[in-house]
Design a protein around this motif. Structure first.
Motif, mmCIF file in Angstrom:
data_model
loop_
_atom_site.group_PDB
_atom_site.id
_atom_site.type_symbol
_atom_site.label_atom_id
_atom_site.label_comp_id
_atom_site.label_asym_id
_atom_site.label_seq_id
_atom_site.Cartn_x
_atom_site.Cartn_y
_atom_site.Cartn_z
ATOM 1 N N VAL A 79 -12.656 2.860 -9.880
ATOM 2 C CA VAL A 79 -12.243 1.512 -10.283
ATOM 3 C C VAL A 79 -10.722 1.439 -10.427
ATOM 4 C CG1 VAL A 79 -12.442 -0.291 -12.031
ATOM 5 C CG2 VAL A 79 -14.445 1.097 -11.440
ATOM 6 N N GLY A 80 -10.138 2.414 -11.112
ATOM 7 C CA GLY A 80 -8.688 2.452 -11.238
ATOM 8 C C GLY A 80 -8.013 2.622 -9.899
ATOM 9 N N GLU A 81 -8.611 3.412 -9.015
ATOM 10 C CA GLU A 81 -8.054 3.603 -7.673
ATOM 11 C C GLU A 81 -8.096 2.292 -6.891
ATOM 12 O OE1 GLU A 81 -10.559 6.682 -6.273
ATOM 13 O OE2 GLU A 81 -9.635 8.261 -7.504
ATOM 14 N N ALA A 82 -9.187 1.537 -7.074
ATOM 15 C CA ALA A 82 -9.306 0.248 -6.388
ATOM 16 C C ALA A 82 -8.239 -0.728 -6.881
ATOM 17 C CB ALA A 82 -10.699 -0.331 -6.595
ATOM 18 N N LEU A 83 -8.026 -0.769 -8.178
ATOM 19 C CA LEU A 83 -7.033 -1.689 -8.744
ATOM 20 C C LEU A 83 -5.618 -1.343 -8.297
ATOM 21 C CD1 LEU A 83 -8.526 -1.994 -12.330
ATOM 22 C CD2 LEU A 83 -8.273 -3.868 -10.684
ATOM 23 N N ALA A 84 -5.398 -0.103 -7.892
ATOM 24 C CA ALA A 84 -4.073 0.326 -7.441
ATOM 25 C C ALA A 84 -3.852 0.095 -5.947
ATOM 26 C CB ALA A 84 -3.877 1.808 -7.758
ATOM 27 N N GLU A 85 -4.845 -0.408 -5.243
ATOM 28 C CA GLU A 85 -4.691 -0.681 -3.803
ATOM 29 C C GLU A 85 -3.587 -1.725 -3.587
ATOM 30 O OE1 GLU A 85 -5.932 0.472 -1.041
ATOM 31 O OE2 GLU A 85 -7.496 1.830 -1.764
ATOM 32 N N PRO A 86 -2.921 -1.685 -2.442
ATOM 33 C CA PRO A 86 -1.764 -2.565 -2.219
ATOM 34 C C PRO A 86 -2.102 -4.038 -2.020
ATOM 35 C CG PRO A 86 -2.222 -1.263 -0.261
ATOM 36 C CD PRO A 86 -3.083 -0.709 -1.343
ATOM 37 N N THR A 87 -3.334 -4.366 -1.675
ATOM 38 C CA THR A 87 -3.705 -5.767 -1.492
ATOM 39 C C THR A 87 -4.944 -6.085 -2.326
ATOM 40 O OG1 THR A 87 -5.210 -5.402 0.382
ATOM 41 C CG2 THR A 87 -2.855 -5.708 0.879
ATOM 42 N N ALA A 88 -5.102 -7.371 -2.623
ATOM 43 C CA ALA A 88 -6.274 -7.810 -3.379
ATOM 44 C C ALA A 88 -7.549 -7.570 -2.579
ATOM 45 C CB ALA A 88 -6.141 -9.287 -3.731
ATOM 46 N N ARG A 89 -7.496 -7.810 -1.289
ATOM 47 C CA ARG A 89 -8.668 -7.591 -0.450
ATOM 48 C C ARG A 89 -9.082 -6.118 -0.467
ATOM 49 N NH1 ARG A 89 -11.254 -10.138 3.806
ATOM 50 N NH2 ARG A 89 -12.490 -8.673 5.054
ATOM 51 N N THR A 91 -8.442 -4.030 -2.798
ATOM 52 C CA THR A 91 -8.964 -3.767 -4.138
ATOM 53 C C THR A 91 -10.440 -4.119 -4.219
ATOM 54 O OG1 THR A 91 -6.873 -4.034 -5.315
ATOM 55 C CG2 THR A 91 -8.865 -4.532 -6.553
ATOM 56 N N ALA A 92 -10.788 -5.323 -3.777
ATOM 57 C CA ALA A 92 -12.177 -5.770 -3.844
ATOM 58 C C ALA A 92 -13.079 -4.894 -2.978
ATOM 59 C CB ALA A 92 -12.270 -7.227 -3.405
ATOM 60 N N GLU A 93 -12.621 -4.593 -1.770
ATOM 61 C CA GLU A 93 -13.456 -3.830 -0.848
ATOM 62 C C GLU A 93 -13.673 -2.397 -1.336
ATOM 63 O OE1 GLU A 93 -14.060 -3.504 3.965
ATOM 64 O OE2 GLU A 93 -12.077 -4.017 3.178
ATOM 65 N N ARG A 94 -12.610 -1.779 -1.834
ATOM 66 C CA ARG A 94 -12.752 -0.400 -2.313
ATOM 67 C C ARG A 94 -13.632 -0.351 -3.556
ATOM 68 N NH1 ARG A 94 -8.048 4.215 -2.861
ATOM 69 N NH2 ARG A 94 -9.407 5.886 -3.585
ATOM 70 N N PHE A 95 -13.499 -1.326 -4.440
ATOM 71 C CA PHE A 95 -14.332 -1.371 -5.625
ATOM 72 C C PHE A 95 -15.803 -1.516 -5.249
ATOM 73 C CE2 PHE A 95 -16.483 -4.226 -8.729
ATOM 74 C CZ PHE A 95 -16.654 -3.291 -9.743
ATOM 75 N N LEU A 96 -16.113 -2.464 -4.379
ATOM 76 C CA LEU A 96 -17.506 -2.693 -4.016
ATOM 77 C C LEU A 96 -18.086 -1.498 -3.246
ATOM 78 C CD1 LEU A 96 -17.393 -6.471 -3.020
ATOM 79 C CD2 LEU A 96 -18.329 -5.452 -5.113
ATOM 80 N N ALA A 97 -17.295 -0.907 -2.366
ATOM 81 C CA ALA A 97 -17.769 0.276 -1.645
ATOM 82 C C ALA A 97 -18.011 1.434 -2.612
ATOM 83 C CB ALA A 97 -16.755 0.679 -0.576
ATOM 84 N N ALA A 142 -9.340 -7.157 -15.958
ATOM 85 C CA ALA A 142 -8.494 -6.292 -15.138
ATOM 86 C C ALA A 142 -8.428 -6.804 -13.700
ATOM 87 C CB ALA A 142 -9.026 -4.865 -15.170
ATOM 88 N N PHE A 143 -9.562 -7.219 -13.161
ATOM 89 C CA PHE A 143 -9.554 -7.743 -11.797
ATOM 90 C C PHE A 143 -8.884 -9.114 -11.734
ATOM 91 C CE2 PHE A 143 -12.689 -4.432 -11.147
ATOM 92 C CZ PHE A 143 -12.353 -3.977 -9.868
ATOM 93 N N ARG A 144 -9.053 -9.915 -12.764
ATOM 94 C CA ARG A 144 -8.396 -11.221 -12.788
ATOM 95 C C ARG A 144 -6.876 -11.045 -12.764
ATOM 96 N NH1 ARG A 144 -10.740 -13.152 -16.969
ATOM 97 N NH2 ARG A 144 -9.125 -12.635 -18.474
ATOM 98 N N ARG A 145 -6.357 -10.090 -13.542
ATOM 99 C CA ARG A 145 -4.909 -9.840 -13.544
ATOM 100 C C ARG A 145 -4.427 -9.370 -12.169
ATOM 101 N NH1 ARG A 145 -6.242 -7.597 -18.652
ATOM 102 N NH2 ARG A 145 -6.283 -5.502 -17.762
ATOM 103 N N ARG A 146 -5.231 -8.502 -11.551
ATOM 104 C CA ARG A 146 -4.842 -7.986 -10.228
ATOM 105 C C ARG A 146 -4.792 -9.108 -9.202
ATOM 106 N NH1 ARG A 146 -2.819 -7.261 -6.465
ATOM 107 N NH2 ARG A 146 -2.889 -5.601 -4.897
ATOM 108 N N PHE A 147 -5.769 -9.999 -9.240
ATOM 109 C CA PHE A 147 -5.824 -11.074 -8.264
ATOM 110 C C PHE A 147 -4.781 -12.161 -8.575
ATOM 111 C CE2 PHE A 147 -10.543 -9.842 -7.785
ATOM 112 C CZ PHE A 147 -10.195 -8.782 -6.957
#
Length: 202
Positions: A79-89, A91-97, A142-147
């Motif tokens: 989850v933390g790795e997903a939030l650190a992704e460079p784009t919102a997309r 982030t969402a894709e890595r989290f769901l995967a 956390a996801f709301r802040r990222r987006f």
């Protein structure tokens, strides 16, 4: 950490590995849920007696919260790795995967501890239900802040709602957990992720 097991019998106390015992308790909660996991289930899986459980971990509620913290620190690191992704997309894709992989990991209980553990609790377990509600709210924030940052940077369109997007990915992940617990395969869930990302704005 090795700790001594409390015992009324004479002689040298038996030692046990606290981290190993906690991992075994985590898996009982993951499989049976908070209310479904009896103290007998827990002590049998952990290989300790009740006095040792209380001495090392506190009561059942405290044990569950310790197990949940371990779950977050080990199984949910993505989850933390997903939030650190460079784009919102991304982030969402890595989290769901990551959710799809965790929920169908061979050798682990199906689904996720957050839903299996305490989605529905009786009055006696209401404190645990509140803990889980707060935990989901923290994840949503956390996801709301990222987006919101992605929108401010121009990555997301002006009409995109960071709050709605955060709730979207959380809802998809929770639905996948239910599907996994009902027998959906990893391939099934990854197809869900692909469909979910087709609806991503921009």
């Amino acid at each position: 950490m090795k700790v001594e097991e409390a015992s009324p019998a004479m002689g040298r106390p038996r030692t046990f590995d606290e981290e190993e015992a906690l991992e075994k308790a985590l898996r009982v909660f993951w499989e049976k849920g908070y209310e479904g996991a009896s103290l007998s289930d827990l002590t049998t899986a952990m290989g300790i007696n009740r006095p040792s459980l209380y001495a090392a971990f506190g009561n059942k509620e405290e044990l569950f919260q310790k197990a949940l913290a371990r779950y977050d620190a080990t199984y949910m690191r993505f989850v933390g790795e997903a939030l650190a992704e460079p784009t919102a997309r991304a982030t969402a894709e890595r989290f769901l995967a990551g959710c799809a992989n965790l929920q169908t990991n061979r050798g682990d209980p199906r689904g996720c501890l957050g839903l299996n553990g305490a989605l529905a609790c009786g009055t006696a377990a209401d404190p645990i239900r509140k803990v889980m509600v707060a935990r989901r709210a923290e994840g949503l924030a956390a996801f709301r802040r990222r987006f919101a940052r992605a929108k401010a940077e121009g990555e997301l369109p002006a009409d995109a709602s960071p709050g709605d997007l955060a709730r979207y990915v959380q809802t998809v992940s929770q639905g996948m957990a239910v599907q996994a617990a009902s027998g959906a395969t990893r391939a099934d869930l990854h197809r869900v992720v692909e469909l979910a990302m087709k609806a991503w704005p921009g």
